[in-house]
Design an enzyme around this catalytic site. Structure first.
Site, PDB file in Angstrom:
ATOM      1  N   LYS A  19     -18.063  14.874   3.098  1.00 54.29           N
ATOM      2  CA  LYS A  19     -18.998  14.978   1.957  1.00 54.29           C
ATOM      3  C   LYS A  19     -19.626  13.623   1.662  1.00 54.29           C
ATOM      4  O   LYS A  19     -20.790  13.529   1.310  1.00 54.29           O
ATOM      5  CB  LYS A  19     -18.243  15.427   0.694  1.00 54.29           C
ATOM      6  CG  LYS A  19     -17.878  16.879   0.668  1.00 54.29           C
ATOM      7  CD  LYS A  19     -17.473  17.308  -0.730  1.00 54.29           C
ATOM      8  CE  LYS A  19     -16.277  16.575  -1.270  1.00 54.29           C
ATOM      9  NZ  LYS A  19     -14.979  17.038  -0.833  1.00 54.29           N
ATOM     10  N   ILE A  21     -20.326  11.205   3.719  1.00 55.78           N
ATOM     11  CA  ILE A  21     -21.384  10.847   4.675  1.00 55.78           C
ATOM     12  C   ILE A  21     -22.633  11.705   4.450  1.00 55.78           C
ATOM     13  O   ILE A  21     -23.766  11.215   4.548  1.00 55.78           O
ATOM     14  CB  ILE A  21     -20.875  11.034   6.137  1.00 55.78           C
ATOM     15  CG1 ILE A  21     -19.613  10.204   6.384  1.00 55.78           C
ATOM     16  CG2 ILE A  21     -21.964  10.674   7.152  1.00 55.78           C
ATOM     17  CD1 ILE A  21     -19.802   8.715   6.268  1.00 55.78           C
ATOM     18  N   LYS A 191     -17.091  33.451   8.433  1.00 58.62           N
ATOM     19  CA  LYS A 191     -16.320  34.033   7.313  1.00 58.62           C
ATOM     20  C   LYS A 191     -15.758  32.969   6.357  1.00 58.62           C
ATOM     21  O   LYS A 191     -15.851  33.139   5.128  1.00 58.62           O
ATOM     22  CB  LYS A 191     -15.195  34.918   7.868  1.00 58.62           C
ATOM     23  CG  LYS A 191     -14.568  35.837   6.832  1.00 58.62           C
ATOM     24  CD  LYS A 191     -15.479  36.940   6.361  1.00 58.62           C
ATOM     25  CE  LYS A 191     -15.443  38.145   7.287  1.00 58.62           C
ATOM     26  NZ  LYS A 191     -16.489  39.124   6.940  1.00 58.62           N
ATOM     27  N   LYS A 225     -27.465  35.040   8.857  1.00 56.12           N
ATOM     28  CA  LYS A 225     -26.312  35.768   8.329  1.00 56.12           C
ATOM     29  C   LYS A 225     -25.703  35.029   7.126  1.00 56.12           C
ATOM     30  O   LYS A 225     -25.427  35.632   6.079  1.00 56.12           O
ATOM     31  CB  LYS A 225     -25.280  35.893   9.454  1.00 56.12           C
ATOM     32  CG  LYS A 225     -24.074  36.725   9.113  1.00 56.12           C
ATOM     33  CD  LYS A 225     -23.263  36.921  10.375  1.00 56.12           C
ATOM     34  CE  LYS A 225     -21.874  37.451  10.072  1.00 56.12           C
ATOM     35  NZ  LYS A 225     -21.014  37.420  11.247  1.00 56.12           N
ATOM     36  N   GLY A 356      -3.838  -7.764   2.585  1.00 55.47           N
ATOM     37  CA  GLY A 356      -2.639  -6.960   2.342  1.00 55.47           C
ATOM     38  C   GLY A 356      -1.838  -7.497   1.171  1.00 55.47           C
ATOM     39  O   GLY A 356      -2.175  -8.528   0.581  1.00 55.47           O
ATOM     40  N   CYS A 383      -8.573 -12.718   2.987  1.00 56.63           N
ATOM     41  CA  CYS A 383      -7.669 -12.654   1.833  1.00 56.63           C
ATOM     42  C   CYS A 383      -6.236 -13.000   2.251  1.00 56.63           C
ATOM     43  O   CYS A 383      -5.979 -14.164   2.539  1.00 56.63           O
ATOM     44  CB  CYS A 383      -7.791 -11.306   1.150  1.00 56.63           C
ATOM     45  SG  CYS A 383      -7.399 -11.410  -0.603  1.00 56.63           S
ATOM     46  N   ARG A 464      -4.334 -11.934  -6.453  1.00 55.16           N
ATOM     47  CA  ARG A 464      -3.676 -12.624  -7.575  1.00 55.16           C
ATOM     48  C   ARG A 464      -3.302 -14.061  -7.200  1.00 55.16           C
ATOM     49  O   ARG A 464      -3.064 -14.889  -8.047  1.00 55.16           O
ATOM     50  CB  ARG A 464      -2.370 -11.916  -7.957  1.00 55.16           C
ATOM     51  CG  ARG A 464      -2.564 -10.510  -8.481  1.00 55.16           C
ATOM     52  CD  ARG A 464      -1.262  -9.924  -8.989  1.00 55.16           C
ATOM     53  NE  ARG A 464      -1.360  -8.477  -9.047  1.00 55.16           N
ATOM     54  CZ  ARG A 464      -1.948  -7.800 -10.028  1.00 55.16           C
ATOM     55  NH1 ARG A 464      -2.468  -8.442 -11.053  1.00 55.16           N
ATOM     56  NH2 ARG A 464      -2.012  -6.479  -9.993  1.00 55.16           N
ATOM     57  N   HIS A 509     -13.624 -10.932   0.221  1.00 54.36           N
ATOM     58  CA  HIS A 509     -13.734  -9.809   1.164  1.00 54.36           C
ATOM     59  C   HIS A 509     -15.180  -9.625   1.629  1.00 54.36           C
ATOM     60  O   HIS A 509     -15.916  -8.834   1.025  1.00 54.36           O
ATOM     61  CB  HIS A 509     -13.258  -8.514   0.492  1.00 54.36           C
ATOM     62  CG  HIS A 509     -11.798  -8.495   0.220  1.00 54.36           C
ATOM     63  ND1 HIS A 509     -10.891  -7.917   1.066  1.00 54.36           N
ATOM     64  CD2 HIS A 509     -11.077  -9.004  -0.814  1.00 54.36           C
ATOM     65  CE1 HIS A 509      -9.675  -8.054   0.572  1.00 54.36           C
ATOM     66  NE2 HIS A 509      -9.759  -8.714  -0.561  1.00 54.36           N
ATOM     67  N   GLU A 511     -16.211  -8.026   4.056  1.00 54.49           N
ATOM     68  CA  GLU A 511     -16.431  -6.690   4.620  1.00 54.49           C
ATOM     69  C   GLU A 511     -17.062  -5.717   3.617  1.00 54.49           C
ATOM     70  O   GLU A 511     -17.765  -4.793   4.018  1.00 54.49           O
ATOM     71  CB  GLU A 511     -15.113  -6.110   5.156  1.00 54.49           C
ATOM     72  CG  GLU A 511     -14.070  -5.683   4.130  1.00 54.49           C
ATOM     73  CD  GLU A 511     -13.162  -6.822   3.655  1.00 54.49           C
ATOM     74  OE1 GLU A 511     -13.563  -7.996   3.764  1.00 54.49           O
ATOM     75  OE2 GLU A 511     -12.059  -6.529   3.143  1.00 54.49           O
TER      76      GLU A 511
HETATM   77  N1  GLN Z   1      -1.585 -10.290  -1.773  1.00 54.41           N
HETATM   78  C1  GLN Z   1      -2.537 -11.364  -1.810  1.00 54.41           C
HETATM   79  C2  GLN Z   1      -2.916 -11.716  -3.234  1.00 54.41           C
HETATM   80  O1  GLN Z   1      -2.767 -10.926  -4.144  1.00 54.41           O
HETATM   81  C3  GLN Z   1      -3.751 -11.038  -0.975  1.00 54.41           C
HETATM   82  C4  GLN Z   1      -4.524  -9.863  -1.490  1.00 54.41           C
HETATM   83  C5  GLN Z   1      -5.480  -9.283  -0.467  1.00 54.41           C
HETATM   84  O2  GLN Z   1      -5.316  -9.499   0.737  1.00 54.41           O
HETATM   85  N2  GLN Z   1      -6.439  -8.494  -0.924  1.00 54.41           N
HETATM   86  O3  GLN Z   1      -3.407 -12.784  -3.470  1.00 54.41           O
END
Ligand code: GLN
Length: 533
Positions: A19, A21, A191, A225, A356, A383, A464, A509, A511
């Site tokens: 949906k 896309i 159907k 149909k 992460g 990050c 953070r 970020h 991306e």
């Molecule tokens: N865990 C890390 C922080 O909070 C990096 C966060 C992330 O990669 N988005 O700073």
């Protein structure tokens, strides 16, 4: 009164039909005809936003410029439309209920029983209309998450029914279904589509346009149909056939006349058929590229590629504009060891270490960074990936053996990555990170500056922890340089190793802001370095 038109996109038969896309493609086509369009996603879960969700649950969390943590479909919307979205573009059931309950506590409904209808549905409608009335878009496309018939989507469908009734031709429903192909009988089956439309009709909603996902061409008979059984005209039965890349969908939808049908139903002039020149130019490059660039994506959620959706798309954009096909090797950071790293990263032209949270998979990321640093392999750390680059450098170059991020070890004597000052009193987890777009000032004669070719850039954040400036001098003396800082706070946003072929770690970020027509400069430069010509 604003004259905004509302298009609701619902789904039936199965989830994951795309949906998002279809919504993004329709929006692209309407935008190309000169309309200002935005897309909104309504998510029927109780989390106030997806910020607290594990990527395994819901894929990537996408961050908007205004700092909203949102559904990954908003990433598609931005990549297709090249227009920023905001908090108003993603609303969950949790947020709707929170708003209603807050109002109830304030006494706004004093004397009344607060109910799903009308109070919850009114709040849903208020959030839908906000984009039309406040932001003044010509067309608001609202994608309703989930599948019709789900208990949790009922209030949304009821809100759609009411809006259709209130707005007449200014509100229409595009319903996406699946026409499965049964290989045993060699037949396409309509159907499930008929049943799913019946289910919508039971809630009082007649879809105006049907988009049928299919792996085989739908004959005119099949379309007729479906039209007959579902009370729509033949022109409003649109085929959405499987394609090699999501970026072909707008072109396919234009061939099927989806945009013209929608505009006609909304009583809006269609004008000239747009040539989609730039878009097709991108598709052409994507198809024509013969040479390959191979990028290793090191992360801990690699079982689910949706967890890294925007990174994968940004790599595709940048490779395409560098006339390359990108081969992305997903490498599980938990499986990397000093013994196997050379083998696991063999043949890669560049390595990206992913964002992460938490300790799991960190050791493997550090091993990957050490390998690419020592072997002059182009590196982009995003990050947590940048933070790993900083920790690795401290341990192996500055010889601070116990260097760490305070996130991983709060007793470390050398917290080279530390909790940001304004995070120290934060106790709630939801929506409290450093979120959204902030300025970053670049140092000239760095790879980052070369990539952007400007001094001040704005990039989105979600974290953070930050580089600990107490160590900056030691790093710079030892050959790792702060290439970009926030002009107001002095927070380090980019670390680079000038002597390395291309080694860039970004706290933000990039991306999130790479789009089909505007690939991100950092990804462009990373791919260029990886191509090595
Ligand atoms: N865990 C890390 C922080 O909070 C990096 C966060 C992330 O990669 N988005 O700073």
């Amino acid at each position: 009164m604003s004259d905004t038109r509302y298009v609701f996109v619902t789904g039936g038969v199965a989830s994951s039909l795309g949906k998002g896309i279809i919504s993004a493609s329709l929006a692209k086509l309407l935008q190309s005809r000169g309309y200002s369009v935005t897309i909104q996603k309504l998510d029927p879960y109780l989390n106030v936003d997806p910020g607290t969700l594990n990527p395994y649950e819901h894929g990537e969390c996408y961050v908007t410029e205004d700092g909203a943590e949102t559904d990954l479909d908003l990433g598609h919307y931005e990549r297709f439309l090249n227009v920023p979205t905001s908090q108003a573009n993603n609303v969950t059931t949790g947020r709707i209920y929170q708003n209603v309950i807050n109002k109830e506590r304030k006494g706004d409904y004093l004397g009344k029983t607060v109910q799903i209808i009308p109070h919850i549905t009114d709040e849903i409608k208020r959030n839908i209309k906000l984009l039309g009335t406040k932001h003044k878009f010509d067309v608001v496309i609202t994608e309703i998450g989930g599948t019709v018939g789900d208990i949790e989507s009922l209030p949304y469908i009821e809100a759609v029914r009411q809006m259709k009734w209130e707005l007449g031709h200014r509100a229409i429903v595009v319903h996406l279904t699946l026409v499965p192909f049964l290989s045993a009988s060699g037949e396409l089956k309509t159907k499930p589509t008929q049943h799913s439309v019946k289910q919508l009709l039971e809630t009082g909603v007649q879809p105006d346009v049907l988009v049928l996902r299919t792996e085989k061409e739908l004959s005119n008979d099949i379309r007729k149909k479906v039209a007959l059984f579902c009370n729509v005209d033949r022109k409003s039965v649109i085929q959405s056939i499987d394609v090699k890349t999501i970026y072909q969908v707008p072109v396919k939808m234009q061939e099927e006349g989806l945009d013209e049908t929608v505009l006609e139903k909304l009583h809006l002039p269609a004008g000239e058929k747009p040539a989609l020149k730039d878009w097709k130019g991108f598709l052409n490059k994507l198809e024509k590229a013969t040479k390959t660039v191979t990028i290793g994506l090191v992360g801990k959620y690699v079982e689910l590629a949706d967890a890294y959706k925007s990174i994968i798309e940004a790599l595709i954009h940048a490779a395409t504009y560098n006339d390359r096909k990108v081969k992305i090797e997903l490498i599980h950071s938990e499986e990397l060891t000093p013994e196997n790293v050379a083998n696991k990263l063999k043949g890669l032209d560049g390595v990206l270490v992913a964002p992460g949270f938490g300790h799991r998979g960190i050791d493997g990321k550090l091993v990957a960074v050490k390998h690419v640093r020592e072997n002059n392999i182009p590196f982009l750390g995003i990050c947590l990936g940048m933070q790993c680059a900083v920790i690795e450098y401290a341990r192996n170059v500055l010889k601070l053996d116990d260097a760490n991020s305070r996130e991983m070890d709060h007793t470390s004597k050398n917290p080279v990555i530390d909790l940001m000052e304004d995070q120290k009193n934060v106790t709630d987890m939801g929506g409290t990170m450093r979120l959204g777009a902030y300025d970053c000032e670049l140092q000239k004669s760095t790879n980052s500056y070369k990539a952007y070719n400007m001094v001040t850039v704005k990039e989105r954040h979600r974290h953070r922890y930050e580089f600990n400036n107490e160590y900056l001098e030691a790093y710079e003396k030892a050959g790792m340089k702060a290439a970009g800082c926030n002009p107001d706070t002095g927070l380090v946003e980019i670390m680079e190793i000038p002597k390395h072929k291309w080694f860039v770690g970004v706290q933000f970020h990039p991306e999130y802001s790479s789009t089909v027509l505007k690939p991100h400069p950092i990804f462009m430069a990373f791919i260029k370095a990886a191509i090595n010509e």
